[in-house]
Design a protein around this motif. Structure first.
Motif, PDB file in Angstrom:
ATOM      1  N   TYR A  68     -63.125 -28.640  -9.375  1.00  0.00           N
ATOM      2  CA  TYR A  68     -63.358 -27.844 -10.589  1.00  0.00           C
ATOM      3  C   TYR A  68     -62.064 -27.198 -11.078  1.00  0.00           C
ATOM      4  O   TYR A  68     -61.778 -27.183 -12.281  1.00  0.00           O
ATOM      5  CB  TYR A  68     -64.412 -26.775 -10.311  1.00  0.00           C
TER       6      TYR A  68
ATOM      7  N   SER B 248     -71.288 -29.300 -14.172  1.00  0.00           N
ATOM      8  CA  SER B 248     -71.159 -28.451 -12.988  1.00  0.00           C
ATOM      9  C   SER B 248     -72.404 -27.616 -12.737  1.00  0.00           C
ATOM     10  O   SER B 248     -72.707 -27.283 -11.587  1.00  0.00           O
ATOM     11  CB  SER B 248     -69.938 -27.535 -13.133  1.00  0.00           C
ATOM     12  N   VAL B 249     -73.138 -27.259 -13.793  1.00  0.00           N
ATOM     13  CA  VAL B 249     -74.345 -26.436 -13.619  1.00  0.00           C
ATOM     14  C   VAL B 249     -75.357 -27.169 -12.747  1.00  0.00           C
ATOM     15  O   VAL B 249     -75.887 -26.622 -11.769  1.00  0.00           O
ATOM     16  CB  VAL B 249     -74.952 -26.086 -14.987  1.00  0.00           C
TER      17      VAL B 249
ATOM     18  N   THR C 121     -73.916 -27.950  -8.995  1.00  0.00           N
ATOM     19  CA  THR C 121     -74.028 -26.828  -8.063  1.00  0.00           C
ATOM     20  C   THR C 121     -75.443 -26.726  -7.509  1.00  0.00           C
ATOM     21  O   THR C 121     -75.646 -26.491  -6.310  1.00  0.00           O
ATOM     22  CB  THR C 121     -73.650 -25.506  -8.766  1.00  0.00           C
ATOM     23  N   THR C 122     -76.430 -26.922  -8.367  1.00  0.00           N
ATOM     24  CA  THR C 122     -77.826 -26.875  -7.937  1.00  0.00           C
ATOM     25  C   THR C 122     -78.137 -28.009  -6.980  1.00  0.00           C
ATOM     26  O   THR C 122     -78.807 -27.814  -5.963  1.00  0.00           O
ATOM     27  CB  THR C 122     -78.764 -26.959  -9.154  1.00  0.00           C
TER      28      THR C 122
ATOM     29  N   PHE D  42     -78.576 -20.082  -6.943  1.00  0.00           N
ATOM     30  CA  PHE D  42     -77.655 -20.648  -7.930  1.00  0.00           C
ATOM     31  C   PHE D  42     -76.796 -19.576  -8.593  1.00  0.00           C
ATOM     32  O   PHE D  42     -75.589 -19.762  -8.785  1.00  0.00           O
ATOM     33  CB  PHE D  42     -78.444 -21.409  -9.009  1.00  0.00           C
TER      34      PHE D  42
ATOM     35  N   HIS E  32     -72.934 -20.306  -8.064  1.00  0.00           N
ATOM     36  CA  HIS E  32     -72.144 -20.845  -9.176  1.00  0.00           C
ATOM     37  C   HIS E  32     -71.098 -19.842  -9.644  1.00  0.00           C
ATOM     38  O   HIS E  32     -70.009 -20.239 -10.093  1.00  0.00           O
ATOM     39  CB  HIS E  32     -73.060 -21.238 -10.334  1.00  0.00           C
TER      40      HIS E  32
END
Length: 524
Positions: free
Chosen positions: A331, A436-437, A440-441, A449, A453
């Motif tokens: 990231y 990325s949302v 991450t989950t 989360f 996150h």
């Protein structure tokens, strides 16, 4: 039901309006050069101001705690008030209404304004998830796309309403302080949890929002391209953007009238059924039961797809995972690096002799918008199929053109190449931030989360400090000793380093993909 469904969509429209003006930090490059002159600061100090806005995200967890104990409308107004204080005092300083502020006061006020963005985002995320529990990814994805349009909106507003004697930095500060507060006051009554007893099929509504969103993005890009941008007046751009944003109200209005028609048809049908036999009633009842079971099963499938994760862990355990650190550095060498480039876009364009910086910033903002929109559109199109590209692989693919764009900037000093590379880097940055949302989950679970996150995106201020500071030092080294640098050499070494870091991120994404491919294969 009619009223609650219409309010449900009205809340999404309010969220989109908030997101469209909440990216106040994204227009920083448009006035950074002028701010540097007004404050008589160095390039390194200017980079620290860009870092300050990102540093506000380090305290974003305050908003999460406040949302537990306070009503959402109050959380929203607190966030917009922080922006009013942070940018408002800077505006008064730049217009010489107050004179006692030092550089570090400006730095602190920028941190405060950056933290206000987190409060507004928190409300937007919570309302999206609460009001669209079975379509939360589509709701969050579509609304956050509009965050990429903030620079376009603010730049158009400055061009349309600024006076001949005012300076752009002052105008941006004024609009940054006022727009979020005004929109927050307008949307606050609709940003609340809407009780809807039965999960309704909302595909047609999301399709309508998606069509309007795509049209808005196309208009934003076309109105900022060279010849078209010169022919259209700034006020025409503002009117066009206003029409696009207002058009979203057609969705709750359409839902309201459709449900009224459905209600009338249901009443008429019930009257006719009264004259039929009991057998016919039983057939209708059986069909209604079957339809309800089918709708519930579809919703259950969607929920299962949303909560499927490689493992469900908290932040302490996540920090011990190799997958987290791979993901963290992917990231920082992808989305964070792209954001650092955009933060320095004003100085980059100035060093290459390009004067129309506002137009370039607007173009970058529009392509960030489309980058954020693409994963959402693909997720909507293939939500019912088994096709799914793994998150790490998608991020790695999105980083490839970004790395190439950095190296291209070293080769040639043409304005065309500057526009092309900026569009590519912006587009890739938007894709990565959107992916990325869900990634991450998928990697660490949905239950934690919010905290997980926030830890991941904490690399944004870290990357801004490291990469932006490096760019400022190299800029000063190549400069003329008076804080200015002109020529291709000003950022050539910086672009070489950034391109190499982005290439390393692609390799790390490939490693993470192979480490997680069994999990993603099970989901196919």
């Amino acid at each position: 039901m009619t009223r609650s469904t219409a309010l449900q969509w009205l809340s999404l429209v309010g969220i989109i309006w908030l997101q469209s003006i909440n990216g106040t930090n994204s227009n920083f490059p448009a006035y950074s050069s002028q701010l540097k002159q007004l404050l008589s600061i160095s390039q390194l100090q200017l980079n620290n101001l860009a870092l300050a806005s990102d540093a506000g995200k380090l305290f974003g967890w305050f908003a999460g705690i406040a949302a537990i104990y306070l009503p959402l409308w109050l959380v929203l107004l607190i966030g917009s008030s922080l922006g009013l204080i942070g940018y408002g005092l800077q505006y008064l300083f730049l217009t010489h209404h107050i004179t006692f502020l030092s550089y570090w006061h400006i730095f602190f006020l920028t941190v405060l304004a950056g933290n206000g963005i987190c409060w507004i985002n928190t409300v937007c995320y919570l309302v999206s998830i609460q009001n669209f529990p079975f379509h939360r990814q589509a709701a969050v994805g579509l609304s956050t796309c509009y965050l990429g349009l903030s620079a376009v909106i603010y730049t158009a507003a400055v061009g349309a309403f600024s006076s001949k004697h005012s300076k752009k930095a002052e105008e941006y500060m004024l609009f940054n302080s006022l727009f979020p507060l005004v929109v927050s006051i307008i949307t606050a009554p609709f940003l609340r949890h809407i009780d809807n007893d039965k999960p309704k099929r909302v595909g047609r509504g999301f399709f309508g929002v998606l069509v309007i969103t795509i049209a808005t993005g196309i208009y934003a890009v076309m109105s900022n391209l060279g010849p078209i941008s010169r022919k259209s007046s700034p006020r025409f751009k503002v009117v066009g953007l206003g029409v696009c944003l207002t058009a979203l109200l057609l969705i709750p209005m359409a839902e309201f009238f459709v449900h009224i028609l459905e209600e009338k048809c249901r009443i008429n049908r019930e009257r006719r059924v009264c004259d039929l036999t009991t057998d016919a009633d039983e057939v209708d009842d059986q069909q209604d039961v079957e339809n309800r079971i089918k709708d519930q099963s579809d919703n259950i499938v969607e929920v299962k797809q949303e909560i499927c994760a490689m493992e469900e862990i908290g932040v302490k355990l996540m920090l011990k995972r190799l997958n987290f650190w791979l993901y963290f550095f992917i990231y920082i060498s992808g989305a964070t690096l792209g954001l650092v480039y955009l933060n320095n876009l004003g100085q980059i364009a100035e060093s290459r002799g390009y004067a129309r910086i506002s137009s370039l910033v607007s173009l970058a903002s529009a392509f960030v918008f489309f980058g954020r929109l693409l994963p959402t559109a693909l997720d909507y199109a293939y939500s019912r199929s088994k096709c799914m590209v793994p998150g790490p692989a998608s991020i790695g693919v999105a980083m490839m053109p970004m790395a190439a764009a950095f190296f291209l900037l070293i080769i040639n000093n043409s304005n065309l190449l500057l526009h092309f590379s900026t569009a590519i880097i912006s587009f890739s940055t938007g894709i990565i931030t959107a992916i990325s949302v869900s990634t991450t989950t998928e990697l660490f679970g949905p239950n934690n989360f919010g905290v997980n996150h926030n830890v991941v995106v904490a690399n944004i201020p870290l990357g801004s400090f490291l990469f932006g500071g490096l760019a400022a030092l190299l800029y000063r080294k190549e400069g003329d000793g008076h804080g200015r640098c002109l020529g291709l050499q000003c950022y050539s070494k910086t672009f070489g380093i950034w391109g190499s870091l982005c290439s390393l991120g692609i390799v790390l994404a490939l490693v993470l993909h192979f480490r997680t491919r069994k999990f993603y294969l099970q989901r196919l």
